[in-house]
Write an enzyme that holds these catalytic residues in place. Structure first.
Site, short mmCIF file in Angstrom:
data_model
loop_
_atom_site.label_atom_id
_atom_site.label_comp_id
_atom_site.label_asym_id
_atom_site.label_seq_id
_atom_site.Cartn_x
_atom_site.Cartn_y
_atom_site.Cartn_z
CD GLN A 108 -1.24 -0.07 3.70
OE1 GLN A 108 -1.69 -1.20 3.98
NE2 GLN A 108 -1.58 1.01 4.38
CB CYS A 113 -4.97 -1.42 5.21
SG CYS A 113 -5.95 -0.52 6.44
CG HIS A 158 -3.72 -2.90 9.35
ND1 HIS A 158 -3.50 -2.10 8.26
CD2 HIS A 158 -3.07 -4.07 9.09
CE1 HIS A 158 -2.73 -2.74 7.38
NE2 HIS A 158 -2.47 -3.93 7.86
CG ASN A 216 -0.16 -6.53 6.52
OD1 ASN A 216 -1.05 -5.75 6.21
ND2 ASN A 216 0.65 -6.31 7.54
#
Length: 342
Positions: A142, A148, A288, A310
């Protein structure tokens, strides 16, 4: 006479007045930082900025070394390591790398989703990994953008689109960053993944990463191309909050699930491997978003864990992935799971 750069001159003068053992340590630390710069192609605008970044890097290096001594002794379940964020301060990291917006009408948004009903009379497998089943695209990054939520949304939609069509297509996070402002999202300043699902539904689809590339910033206008739709959505399904069995059933039987967690701890910035279990991150205040791609159990330690993808690039974690404890709602992982309907 050759003019010497100020940082190098200060560095040499410092070495000349320190005892030999301290001088050697400084030399090694400086070499370590120079190697870090080469590996991650780091460049700084001024000498002052470089000195500041080196100071941050050396502080983090010492912290990582101390933690890993405990990991070697078996006193902690996870290992840390230097990655591309080692010259970022904790404040910078928190500012840029979170982005799950929890303000305003989140409850009203969640009400627009269907309710997940766990399947009855089904024995769930002991372990699931949707990467092995072809439903997960490569790890993305990102950058300095709190997007996110967009990566979690596209990841879940990529998985559902794959299950429907057997085609794995990388979808456009930039499409969501630029085009969901009217839904209440804030681009690089945070958002809610479910708003992304609703936008794709109302918009008639979303573009691919190839058609609408990621820029790690919010563009001035929405550049969606209606002639190049890569996937569609009919809305989303919400999973009962704080019900980890329901979450387990959804991951096992549906596919990758968009979740959110608390990331407010320095150690997560340098996570490398192992089951991440730290009391600094046990507060259940998710900020997140990530993609839950599976689960498993460590038969040696008898630890149940979740597998999460992630959006911080492959230098972080286990090539971009992290495992966290299961059955304890770690970091609030079970507070707001969802996936798109296709």
């Amino acid at each position: 006479m050759l003019k010497m750069k100020t940082p190098i001159l200060v560095y040499l003068l410092l070495l000349s007045v320190l005892p030999r053992e301290f001088s050697a340590a400084i030399v090694e630390d400086h070499k370590h930082f120079q190697q870090f710069k080469l590996v991650y192609n780091k460049h700084y605008a001024t000498d002052t900025e470089e000195r500041r970044r080196e100071s941050i890097f050396l502080k983090h290096s010492a912290f990582i070394e101390e933690h890993n001594q405990n990991y070697t002794k078996g006193l902690t379940s996870f290992e840390l390591g230097i990655n591309e964020y080692a010259d970022w301060s904790e404040e910078e990291f928190m500012s840029f790398m979170s982005g799950s917006d929890e303000i305003h009408d989140i409850r009203n948004v969640m009400k627009q989703g269907a309710t997940f009903i766990p399947p009855a009379n089904v024995k769930l497998p002991d372990a699931v990994d949707w990467r092995e089943l072809g439903a997960v695209t490569g790890v993305k990054k990102q950058g300095r953008c709190g997007s996110c939520w967009a990566f979690a949304a596209t990841g879940a939609l990529e998985g559902q689109h794959f299950r429907k069509t057997s085609k794995l297509i990388s979808l456009s996070e930039q499409n969501l960053v630029d085009c969901t402002l009217t839904y209440g999202n804030k681009g690089c300043n945070g958002g809610i993944k479910e708003r992304g699902f609703l936008y794709v539904r109302d918009n008639g689809g979303i573009n691919s990463e190839v058609t609408y590339p990621y820029r790690a910033q919010q563009d001035a206008e929405c550049l969606f191309d209606a002639s190049a739709i890569a996937a569609t959505s009919k809305g989303f399904v919400r999973i009962q909050p704080e019900d980890e069995y329901a979450l387990l059933a959804a991951v096992a039987t549906v596919g990758p699930i968009a979740v959110k967690m608390n990331m407010k701890c320095l150690r997560k910035q340098f996570y490398r491997q192992g089951v991440f279990n730290d009391q600094l991150c046990e507060e259940r205040r998710p900020n997140h978003a990530l993609l839950l791609v599976g689960y498993g159990r460590n038969n040696v330690t008898n630890e149940d864990y979740w597998i999460l993808k992630n959006s911080w690039g492959v230098s972080w974690g286990m090539d971009g992935y992290i495992t966290v404890p299961r059955n304890v709602n770690f970091g609030g992982i079970a507070l707001g799971p969802s996936y798109p309907l296709v």
